[in-house]
Design a protein around this motif. Structure first.
Motif, PDB file in Angstrom:
ATOM      1  N   MET A  84      -4.403   7.405   9.374  1.00 17.75           N
ATOM      2  CA  MET A  84      -4.674   6.251   8.524  1.00 17.75           C
ATOM      3  C   MET A  84      -3.579   5.203   8.660  1.00 17.75           C
ATOM      4  O   MET A  84      -3.855   3.995   8.687  1.00 17.75           O
ATOM      5  CB  MET A  84      -4.805   6.704   7.067  1.00 17.75           C
ATOM      6  CG  MET A  84      -5.097   5.583   6.087  1.00 17.75           C
ATOM      7  SD  MET A  84      -5.545   6.222   4.468  1.00 17.75           S
ATOM      8  CE  MET A  84      -4.029   7.055   4.003  1.00 17.75           C
ATOM      9  N   LEU A  85      -2.326   5.636   8.777  1.00 18.42           N
ATOM     10  CA  LEU A  85      -1.215   4.698   8.898  1.00 18.42           C
ATOM     11  C   LEU A  85      -1.314   3.862  10.166  1.00 18.42           C
ATOM     12  O   LEU A  85      -0.958   2.680  10.167  1.00 18.42           O
ATOM     13  CB  LEU A  85       0.110   5.454   8.865  1.00 18.42           C
ATOM     14  CG  LEU A  85       0.499   6.065   7.520  1.00 18.42           C
ATOM     15  CD1 LEU A  85       1.726   6.955   7.670  1.00 18.42           C
ATOM     16  CD2 LEU A  85       0.753   4.976   6.476  1.00 18.42           C
ATOM     17  N   CYS A 101       4.256  10.691  10.671  1.00 11.93           N
ATOM     18  CA  CYS A 101       4.070   9.384  10.034  1.00 11.93           C
ATOM     19  C   CYS A 101       4.960   8.331  10.670  1.00 11.93           C
ATOM     20  O   CYS A 101       4.538   7.184  10.887  1.00 11.93           O
ATOM     21  CB  CYS A 101       4.359   9.486   8.535  1.00 11.93           C
ATOM     22  SG  CYS A 101       3.113  10.398   7.609  1.00 11.93           S
ATOM     23  N   ALA A 127       4.665   5.456   2.890  1.00 21.85           N
ATOM     24  CA  ALA A 127       4.022   6.757   3.041  1.00 21.85           C
ATOM     25  C   ALA A 127       4.831   7.791   2.278  1.00 21.85           C
ATOM     26  O   ALA A 127       6.007   8.021   2.596  1.00 21.85           O
ATOM     27  CB  ALA A 127       3.922   7.135   4.510  1.00 21.85           C
ATOM     28  N   VAL A 185      -3.390   5.135  -2.178  1.00 22.42           N
ATOM     29  CA  VAL A 185      -4.403   5.896  -1.450  1.00 22.42           C
ATOM     30  C   VAL A 185      -3.988   7.363  -1.364  1.00 22.42           C
ATOM     31  O   VAL A 185      -2.897   7.674  -0.874  1.00 22.42           O
ATOM     32  CB  VAL A 185      -4.610   5.337  -0.027  1.00 22.42           C
ATOM     33  CG1 VAL A 185      -5.727   6.097   0.680  1.00 22.42           C
ATOM     34  CG2 VAL A 185      -4.920   3.842  -0.066  1.00 22.42           C
ATOM     35  N   LEU A 187     -10.556   0.166   3.754  1.00 21.68           N
ATOM     36  CA  LEU A 187      -9.609   0.206   2.634  1.00 21.68           C
ATOM     37  C   LEU A 187      -9.139  -1.202   2.278  1.00 21.68           C
ATOM     38  O   LEU A 187      -9.081  -1.565   1.090  1.00 21.68           O
ATOM     39  CB  LEU A 187      -8.408   1.081   2.996  1.00 21.68           C
ATOM     40  CG  LEU A 187      -8.651   2.587   2.993  1.00 21.68           C
ATOM     41  CD1 LEU A 187      -7.458   3.323   3.595  1.00 21.68           C
ATOM     42  CD2 LEU A 187      -8.921   3.091   1.572  1.00 21.68           C
ATOM     43  N   LEU A 220       3.959  -1.054   3.801  1.00 21.71           N
ATOM     44  CA  LEU A 220       3.430   0.302   3.690  1.00 21.71           C
ATOM     45  C   LEU A 220       4.509   1.268   3.228  1.00 21.71           C
ATOM     46  O   LEU A 220       5.655   1.201   3.683  1.00 21.71           O
ATOM     47  CB  LEU A 220       2.905   0.775   5.052  1.00 21.71           C
ATOM     48  CG  LEU A 220       1.627   0.132   5.576  1.00 21.71           C
ATOM     49  CD1 LEU A 220       1.411   0.519   7.037  1.00 21.71           C
ATOM     50  CD2 LEU A 220       0.438   0.575   4.739  1.00 21.71           C
ATOM     51  N   LEU A 273      -3.001  11.683   7.361  1.00 21.95           N
ATOM     52  CA  LEU A 273      -2.179  10.591   6.844  1.00 21.95           C
ATOM     53  C   LEU A 273      -1.667   9.705   7.978  1.00 21.95           C
ATOM     54  O   LEU A 273      -1.734   8.472   7.887  1.00 21.95           O
ATOM     55  CB  LEU A 273      -1.004  11.163   6.049  1.00 21.95           C
ATOM     56  CG  LEU A 273      -0.153  10.141   5.289  1.00 21.95           C
ATOM     57  CD1 LEU A 273      -0.989   9.424   4.233  1.00 21.95           C
ATOM     58  CD2 LEU A 273       1.049  10.822   4.644  1.00 21.95           C
ATOM     59  N   LEU A 282      -3.648   1.080   9.194  1.00 18.21           N
ATOM     60  CA  LEU A 282      -3.174   0.186   8.140  1.00 18.21           C
ATOM     61  C   LEU A 282      -2.064  -0.743   8.607  1.00 18.21           C
ATOM     62  O   LEU A 282      -1.951  -1.876   8.130  1.00 18.21           O
ATOM     63  CB  LEU A 282      -2.689   1.008   6.937  1.00 18.21           C
ATOM     64  CG  LEU A 282      -3.773   1.606   6.039  1.00 18.21           C
ATOM     65  CD1 LEU A 282      -3.154   2.536   5.002  1.00 18.21           C
ATOM     66  CD2 LEU A 282      -4.575   0.495   5.346  1.00 18.21           C
ATOM     67  N   VAL A 309       0.840  -1.194   0.000  1.00 18.67           N
ATOM     68  CA  VAL A 309       0.000   0.000   0.000  1.00 18.67           C
ATOM     69  C   VAL A 309       0.878   1.248   0.000  1.00 18.67           C
ATOM     70  O   VAL A 309       1.752   1.393   0.856  1.00 18.67           O
ATOM     71  CB  VAL A 309      -0.943   0.026   1.221  1.00 18.67           C
ATOM     72  CG1 VAL A 309      -1.844   1.259   1.166  1.00 18.67           C
ATOM     73  CG2 VAL A 309      -1.773  -1.252   1.295  1.00 18.67           C
ATOM     74  N   VAL A 323       0.561   5.285   0.361  1.00 17.43           N
ATOM     75  CA  VAL A 323      -0.336   6.357   0.760  1.00 17.43           C
ATOM     76  C   VAL A 323       0.353   7.689   0.491  1.00 17.43           C
ATOM     77  O   VAL A 323       1.549   7.841   0.748  1.00 17.43           O
ATOM     78  CB  VAL A 323      -0.764   6.221   2.234  1.00 17.43           C
ATOM     79  CG1 VAL A 323      -1.525   4.925   2.448  1.00 17.43           C
ATOM     80  CG2 VAL A 323       0.440   6.257   3.163  1.00 17.43           C
TER      81      VAL A 323
END
Length: 358
Positions: free
Chosen positions: A30-31, A72, A43, A197, A325, A41, A27, A34, A18, A20
């Motif tokens: 959401m992390l 993040c 970012a 995303v 998601l 991931l 942000l 996720l 993913v 993002v």
């Protein structure tokens, strides 16, 4: 005779890739969700911020703004409670008043590293983060906003005040210098992602600046992954007053290309009347979902309960947003090698299709 092979639970290490794209608290929120579903991931974070503690360090040390990137990394960190407390700590007195330890930590690493992205990578190792955090570019950029009445302002932190003064919509934003080169690792992460995303976060100051970096839009277009825009729940004072969901989508397409994504995730959770009234006092309201206008833009709306109220503020719920998601990826992604993905808790289940035994 038909038979069904047994199901296998796979660890987060085998979760979907993913990418993002955005910035700000949306942000990092959401992390946090996720990372419970996948370790893969990436970012990609804006570096146009010039306000607060980040702005001070940017001006004093000539470094890129650390704030959004630090947020993040904190969201993805796997550290002891004391370290988490240190990262969040803000000095209250003296020349460092208002500055966070996390920002200073990254500033120190930047001082002993050959580039900002290497400093971010080294801090990621120290914090043992899940996934990767990547600055969208290592160029020193400023954000300029042009308003519908022709006025303009340079500086991300000045856009809010200028918009309130001009009392009209933002026409477009630009980066100065224009067309900075994207970090190669950021483009590679996007191209290789199973799901890309955009958002949530401030439309013009957190999401769109990433799309103005050379190579990012092209990488999104080249990706075979599912592409989703997560729309904010409420309009933002000084940025998107009066905006509908289609207004957000149109602005994103205007600053990139039409059809950059074809799914938009919006919130269906109710907002308490008292909370809505308080937002109204500040000129903010729930973003109206004008589905027909979105359809004309080629975007499908997916409405799910992904918001919550915390201390009187409407926020995306990390767990609910991440779950929706991941479920969207499971439902919409092309099935590979006959496997069907069914996500449960913090792992996902691979269940082979029934086959006819010959």
């Amino acid at each position: 005779m038909e038979y069904q092979r047994p199901s296998y639970r796979l660890p987060r290490a085998h979760g979907p890739k993913v990418a993002v794209i955005g910035g700000g608290h949306g942000l990092s929120t959401m992390l946090r969700g996720l990372k419970q579903y996948t370790e893969n991931l990436s970012a990609i974070v804006t570096v146009a911020d010039d306000g607060g503690g980040s702005g001070m360090l940017r001006q004093d040390l000539g470094m890129l703004p650390p704030g959004d990137i630090r947020n993040c990394m904190e969201a993805l960190a796997n550290t002891e409670p004391v370290m988490r407390e240190l990262l969040h700590y803000r000095f209250t007195d003296g020349a460092l008043a208002g500055q966070s330890f996390g920002n200073l930590f990254l500033a120190a690493l930047n001082g002993i590293s050959t580039s900002f992205d290497i400093a971010v990578s080294r801090m990621s190792e120290v914090l043992a983060i899940t996934g990767r955090v990547l600055p969208v570019t290592t160029a020193d950029v400023q954000l300029e906003a042009e308003f519908e009445n022709g006025a303009s302002v340079v500086g991300e932190s000045k856009i809010f005040y200028c918009k309130k003064q001009e009392d009209c919509r933002i026409k477009q934003v630009r980066l100065i210098p224009a067309h900075p080169k994207a970090l190669p690792a950021a483009m590679a992460a996007i191209r290789d992602a199973d799901m890309v995303v955009l958002g949530p976060g401030s439309l013009y100051t957190s999401i769109i600046p990433n799309l103005l970096v050379d190579g990012i839009v092209e990488a999104i277009q080249q990706s075979d992954g599912l592409k989703i825009f997560v729309c904010n729940v409420m309009t933002q004072e000084g940025e998107t007053e009066g905006y509908t969901v289609s207004d957000h989508i149109a602005a994103l397409f205007h600053h990139s290309v039409p059809g950059l994504f074809d799914l938009c995730l919006t919130n269906s959770s109710p907002i308490p009347k008292g909370v809505a009234a308080r937002y109204a006092e500040e000129g903010a309201e729930r973003i109206r979902c004008d589905t027909e206008a979105c359809t004309k833009l080629g975007v499908e709306i997916v409405n799910r309960p992904i918001a919550t109220v915390e201390n009187g503020f409407v926020r995306h719920h990390p767990g609910h947003l991440a779950r929706e998601l991941i479920l969207l990826h499971a439902e919409r992604s092309v099935r590979i090698a006959g496997n069907r993905f069914d996500y449960r808790d913090d792992t996902y289940l691979v269940e082979d299709w029934k086959k006819e035994k010959r």
